[in-house]
Scaffold this active site. Structure first.
Site, PDB file in Angstrom:
ATOM      1  N   LEU A   1      -0.895  -1.722  -9.945  1.00 43.74           N
ATOM      2  CA  LEU A   1      -0.407  -0.913  -8.824  1.00 43.74           C
ATOM      3  C   LEU A   1      -0.675  -1.634  -7.505  1.00 43.74           C
ATOM      4  O   LEU A   1      -1.807  -1.986  -7.193  1.00 43.74           O
ATOM      5  CB  LEU A   1      -1.100   0.455  -8.809  1.00 43.74           C
ATOM      6  CG  LEU A   1      -0.993   1.286 -10.092  1.00 43.74           C
ATOM      7  CD1 LEU A   1      -1.506   2.702  -9.836  1.00 43.74           C
ATOM      8  CD2 LEU A   1       0.435   1.321 -10.620  1.00 43.74           C
TER       9      LEU A   1
ATOM     10  N   ARG B   1      -4.989   1.446   6.344  1.00 44.17           N
ATOM     11  CA  ARG B   1      -6.326   1.228   6.902  1.00 44.17           C
ATOM     12  C   ARG B   1      -6.656  -0.253   7.132  1.00 44.17           C
ATOM     13  O   ARG B   1      -7.612  -0.576   7.815  1.00 44.17           O
ATOM     14  CB  ARG B   1      -7.386   1.874   5.988  1.00 44.17           C
ATOM     15  CG  ARG B   1      -7.450   3.382   6.140  1.00 44.17           C
ATOM     16  CD  ARG B   1      -8.294   4.028   5.062  1.00 44.17           C
ATOM     17  NE  ARG B   1      -7.613   4.006   3.766  1.00 44.17           N
ATOM     18  CZ  ARG B   1      -8.173   4.386   2.627  1.00 44.17           C
ATOM     19  NH1 ARG B   1      -9.435   4.789   2.610  1.00 44.17           N
ATOM     20  NH2 ARG B   1      -7.500   4.353   1.494  1.00 44.17           N
TER      21      ARG B   1
ATOM     22  N   GLN C   1       8.447   1.070  -6.029  1.00 38.70           N
ATOM     23  CA  GLN C   1       8.152   2.490  -5.822  1.00 38.70           C
ATOM     24  C   GLN C   1       8.614   2.837  -4.409  1.00 38.70           C
ATOM     25  O   GLN C   1       8.003   2.415  -3.429  1.00 38.70           O
ATOM     26  CB  GLN C   1       6.647   2.754  -5.973  1.00 38.70           C
ATOM     27  CG  GLN C   1       6.324   4.233  -5.981  1.00 38.70           C
ATOM     28  CD  GLN C   1       4.820   4.507  -5.870  1.00 38.70           C
ATOM     29  OE1 GLN C   1       4.049   3.668  -5.429  1.00 38.70           O
ATOM     30  NE2 GLN C   1       4.424   5.706  -6.265  1.00 38.70           N
TER      31      GLN C   1
ATOM     32  N   GLY D   1       1.708   8.913  -5.225  1.00 43.01           N
ATOM     33  CA  GLY D   1       0.454   8.969  -5.966  1.00 43.01           C
ATOM     34  C   GLY D   1       0.398   7.982  -7.122  1.00 43.01           C
ATOM     35  O   GLY D   1       1.419   7.426  -7.536  1.00 43.01           O
TER      36      GLY D   1
ATOM     37  N   GLU E   1     -11.082  14.196  -8.185  1.00 43.89           N
ATOM     38  CA  GLU E   1     -10.941  13.470  -6.923  1.00 43.89           C
ATOM     39  C   GLU E   1     -11.864  14.088  -5.875  1.00 43.89           C
ATOM     40  O   GLU E   1     -12.091  15.299  -5.879  1.00 43.89           O
ATOM     41  CB  GLU E   1      -9.481  13.518  -6.450  1.00 43.89           C
ATOM     42  CG  GLU E   1      -8.544  12.687  -7.303  1.00 43.89           C
ATOM     43  CD  GLU E   1      -9.000  11.252  -7.439  1.00 43.89           C
ATOM     44  OE1 GLU E   1      -9.100  10.548  -6.426  1.00 43.89           O
ATOM     45  OE2 GLU E   1      -9.296  10.820  -8.570  1.00 43.89           O
TER      46      GLU E   1
ATOM     47  N   ALA F   1     -16.778 -48.320  13.266  1.00 40.87           N
ATOM     48  CA  ALA F   1     -16.823 -47.068  14.030  1.00 40.87           C
ATOM     49  C   ALA F   1     -15.629 -46.975  14.971  1.00 40.87           C
ATOM     50  O   ALA F   1     -15.237 -47.958  15.588  1.00 40.87           O
ATOM     51  CB  ALA F   1     -18.118 -47.004  14.825  1.00 40.87           C
TER      52      ALA F   1
HETATM   53  C1  UD1 Z   1      -7.970   6.163  -6.746  1.00 40.53           C
HETATM   54  C2  UD1 Z   1      -8.320   7.147  -7.866  1.00 40.53           C
HETATM   55  C3  UD1 Z   1      -9.813   7.459  -7.796  1.00 40.53           C
HETATM   56  C4  UD1 Z   1     -10.610   6.174  -7.933  1.00 40.53           C
HETATM   57  C5  UD1 Z   1     -10.173   5.174  -6.856  1.00 40.53           C
HETATM   58  C6  UD1 Z   1     -10.812   3.832  -7.107  1.00 40.53           C
HETATM   59  C7  UD1 Z   1      -6.361   8.552  -8.271  1.00 40.53           C
HETATM   60  C8  UD1 Z   1      -5.729   9.854  -8.012  1.00 40.53           C
HETATM   61  N1  UD1 Z   1      -7.544   8.361  -7.706  1.00 40.53           N
HETATM   62  O1  UD1 Z   1      -8.182   6.811  -5.505  1.00 40.53           O
HETATM   63  O2  UD1 Z   1     -10.177   8.339  -8.850  1.00 40.53           O
HETATM   64  O3  UD1 Z   1     -11.995   6.435  -7.815  1.00 40.53           O
HETATM   65  O4  UD1 Z   1      -8.745   4.977  -6.878  1.00 40.53           O
HETATM   66  O5  UD1 Z   1     -10.525   2.944  -6.062  1.00 40.53           O
HETATM   67  O6  UD1 Z   1      -5.812   7.748  -9.000  1.00 40.53           O
HETATM   68  N2  UD1 Z   1      -0.787   3.130  -5.272  1.00 40.53           N
HETATM   69  C9  UD1 Z   1       0.548   2.913  -5.466  1.00 40.53           C
HETATM   70  N3  UD1 Z   1       1.409   3.927  -5.262  1.00 40.53           N
HETATM   71  C10 UD1 Z   1       1.018   5.169  -4.898  1.00 40.53           C
HETATM   72  C11 UD1 Z   1      -0.351   5.397  -4.709  1.00 40.53           C
HETATM   73  C12 UD1 Z   1      -1.243   4.363  -4.903  1.00 40.53           C
HETATM   74  O7  UD1 Z   1       0.955   1.821  -5.821  1.00 40.53           O
HETATM   75  O8  UD1 Z   1       1.888   6.051  -4.742  1.00 40.53           O
HETATM   76  C13 UD1 Z   1      -1.734   2.037  -5.509  1.00 40.53           C
HETATM   77  C14 UD1 Z   1      -2.436   1.558  -4.249  1.00 40.53           C
HETATM   78  O9  UD1 Z   1      -1.745   0.471  -3.676  1.00 40.53           O
HETATM   79  C15 UD1 Z   1      -3.777   1.094  -4.791  1.00 40.53           C
HETATM   80  C16 UD1 Z   1      -4.019   2.001  -5.975  1.00 40.53           C
HETATM   81  O10 UD1 Z   1      -2.744   2.506  -6.354  1.00 40.53           O
HETATM   82  O11 UD1 Z   1      -3.730  -0.233  -5.262  1.00 40.53           O
HETATM   83  C17 UD1 Z   1      -4.992   3.137  -5.663  1.00 40.53           C
HETATM   84  O12 UD1 Z   1      -4.450   3.969  -4.661  1.00 40.53           O
HETATM   85  P1  UD1 Z   1      -5.364   4.622  -3.554  1.00 40.53           P
HETATM   86  O13 UD1 Z   1      -4.512   5.482  -2.704  1.00 40.53           O
HETATM   87  O14 UD1 Z   1      -6.177   3.594  -2.892  1.00 40.53           O
HETATM   88  O15 UD1 Z   1      -6.284   5.582  -4.458  1.00 40.53           O
HETATM   89  P2  UD1 Z   1      -7.664   6.241  -4.064  1.00 40.53           P
HETATM   90  O16 UD1 Z   1      -7.417   7.429  -3.214  1.00 40.53           O
HETATM   91  O17 UD1 Z   1      -8.583   5.210  -3.566  1.00 40.53           O
HETATM   92 CA    CA Z   2      -8.420   2.992  -2.850  1.00 43.98          CA
END
Ligand code: UD1
Ligand code: CA
Length: 454
Positions: free
Chosen positions: A10, A17, A77, A82, A157, A365
């Site tokens: 992913l 951020r 995507q 999510g 979460e 040198a």
């Molecule tokens: C997620 C997990 C959490 C875990 C944490 C670890 C879920 C709901 N939560 O939370 O349990 O402890 O990671 O770091 O899975 N991404 C996509 N498309 C999306 C959403 C996210 O590609 O629609 C990718 C982001 O780029 C990233 C990863 O998924 O690489 C995680 O997404 P992020 O939003 O950072 O999840 P957290 O809220 O940190």
């Molecule tokens: Ca994250």
């Protein structure tokens, strides 16, 4: 392991951020984009196929992910709904049918093959779902693992957790292995009725159990699982990566006097009995063979240093610098795209670029190869056992033969044959008793100036 596996990485996040003009997964750790680190681990764990879920900077992210030679299929995507939705974006790949589906995040570059294999091993034991977890002193922001009698019963979460659940310090890394034959059915049951209104991949635990399946949590070290959300975390990840690699290199037989001041690149290769003094930086593409010494404050990039060669202190080796056995590049010297022969010495304040220098030749040198005419680069060839006097300018293209001597301060614009002496400088004049005359004149000038001021 004869089970087939599809890895889904992913990497579609907005990277808000990071406050950056490029996707977070493209930011480098040890000179390599984060996503490429993840791919290396995925490749090493032995998967069948790899899909990557991309959003922002899709082409660049796919390119970076393909660096390690993996055949990567990108899935776009369009909306960020999510992690559960993100995995389903790769539906077409999942539909091809695999024993295992492995989900990893593009922003967790410290991952190694071990936890990836551990998650798949848990599937081979008959579980429907295996989640890699870790224990941490600062669980804020992570999903918490709810474990009862050895089974994972849910992932909660942060935003949806109760007071009690927030006190749990065993967290979800995001790394997950799913039974490939059930994955599509399980994934399509994920809803979005939660605090964030997102499709949570983590809901799979409860969904699998409600259908009579079994989920487990497998722990791995936090130092392999840390994710990156902002630049401060990027610096922490870089530090953790550097610490790990320095340790590996020292254990393999390399001496570092102050390892915390040495910076390695993702592909740095260092042989046994090499000594690396403090404050040395390795950019990408450096190999140092056994027994070489890298003195303090040197910067190397795209360079090869053979056995017994010496670099620095304060040396800069740029791409294409190729130092043969026992050669020496000393203080305040810069070498670019140049072959330095066996035992050749370039000891002080010198620039050697686009050049070939023969064995045992001594470069005085302040010698400069003038390789650039403002438009094109030209080469300088110097034979073996030659001697280039201090402060020589070699105006390329030019060659100096074996055993030739170039007098100090020369500007060499014509080829010098083997064993010749070349002098390219003004002949010295000496005028006896002339110094007092000049001194008198200068004193008179100074006195006249003073008179004018009054
Ligand atoms: C997620 C997990 C959490 C875990 C944490 C670890 C879920 C709901 N939560 O939370 O349990 O402890 O990671 O770091 O899975 N991404 C996509 N498309 C999306 C959403 C996210 O590609 O629609 C990718 C982001 O780029 C990233 C990863 O998924 O690489 C995680 O997404 P992020 O939003 O950072 O999840 P957290 O809220 O940190
Ligand atoms: Ca994250």
């Amino acid at each position: 392991m004869s089970r087939t596996c599809l890895a889904i990485i992913l990497a579609a996040g907005d990277s808000t951020r990071m406050k950056s003009s490029m996707s977070k997964v493209l930011h480098p750790v040890a000179g390599l984009p984060m996503i490429a680190h993840v791919m290396k681990a995925v490749a090493a764990s032995g998967v069948t196929d790899t899909a990557i879920v991309v959003g922002r900077d899709a082409d660049a992210v796919t390119k970076a992910a393909s660096q390690g030679g993996l055949n990567v299929t990108p899935f776009l995507q369009k909306e960020r709904l999510g992690t559960g939705h993100a995995v389903l974006t790769a539906r077409e790949a999942i539909e091809r049918g695999y024993d295992d589906i492995l989900v990893a995040y593009g922003d967790a570059p410290l991952i190694t093959e071990a936890p990836l294999k551990a998650a798949r091993a848990a599937l081979a034991e008959g579980n429907d779902l295996a989640v890699i977890g870790f224990h941490t002193a600062s669980p804020t922001g992570y999903g918490r693992l709810l474990v009862e009698a050895g089974e994972l019963v849910a992932i909660r979460e942060e935003k949806d957790a109760s007071e009690d659940e927030r006190r749990i310090t065993r967290c979800n890394s995001g790394l997950m292995a799913i039974d490939g034959r059930k994955a599509l059915d399980l994934l399509s049951r994920i809803g979005n009725s939660n605090a964030k209104g997102e499709y949570y991949l983590t809901d799979l635990v409860e969904i699998a159990r409600s259908l009579g399946g079994r989920a487990v949590a497998v722990d791995a070290p936090e130092s392999e699982l840390a994710g990156c959300n902002n630049r401060a975390e990027l610096a922490i990840i870089e530090r953790l990566w550097q610490e790990r690699r320095r340790h590996d290199i020292m254990v393999s037989g390399v001496t570092m006097i102050a390892p915390e001041t040495v910076f390695l690149a993702h592909d740095t290769v260092i042989g046994q009995d090499v000594v690396i003094e403090p404050n040395v930086v390795f950019g990408p593409g450096v190999t140092v063979e056994s027994g070489a010494i890298i003195h303090a404050f040197s910067h190397l990039e795209g360079a090869y240093v053979a056995s017994g060669a010496t670099v620095g202190p304060f040396a800069r080796l740029r791409p294409g610098a190729n130092l043969a056995e026992g050669s020496k590049v000393g203080n305040f010297c810069e070498v670019k795209k140049a072959e330095i022969g066996k035992g050749a010495k370039i000891n002080h304040l010198t620039y050697i670029g686009d050049a070939f220098i023969g064995a045992e030749t001594n470069i005085g040198a302040g010698t400069i190869t003038c390789n650039y005419d403002g438009v094109n680069k030209h080469e300088t060839h110097i034979g073996a056992h030659a001697f280039i006097g201090s402060n020589t300018a070699l105006v390329a293209p030019v060659s100096v033969g074996d055993g030739a001597i170039v007098g100090s301060g020369s500007v060499i614009t014509q080829d010098v044959p083997a064993d010749a002496l070349a002098l390219g400088r003004a002949r010295q004049e000496v005028k006896p008793e002339r110094a007092p005359v000049i001194r008198e004149r200068n004193l008179a000038l100074k006195a006249a100036k003073k008179d004018n001021k009054r």
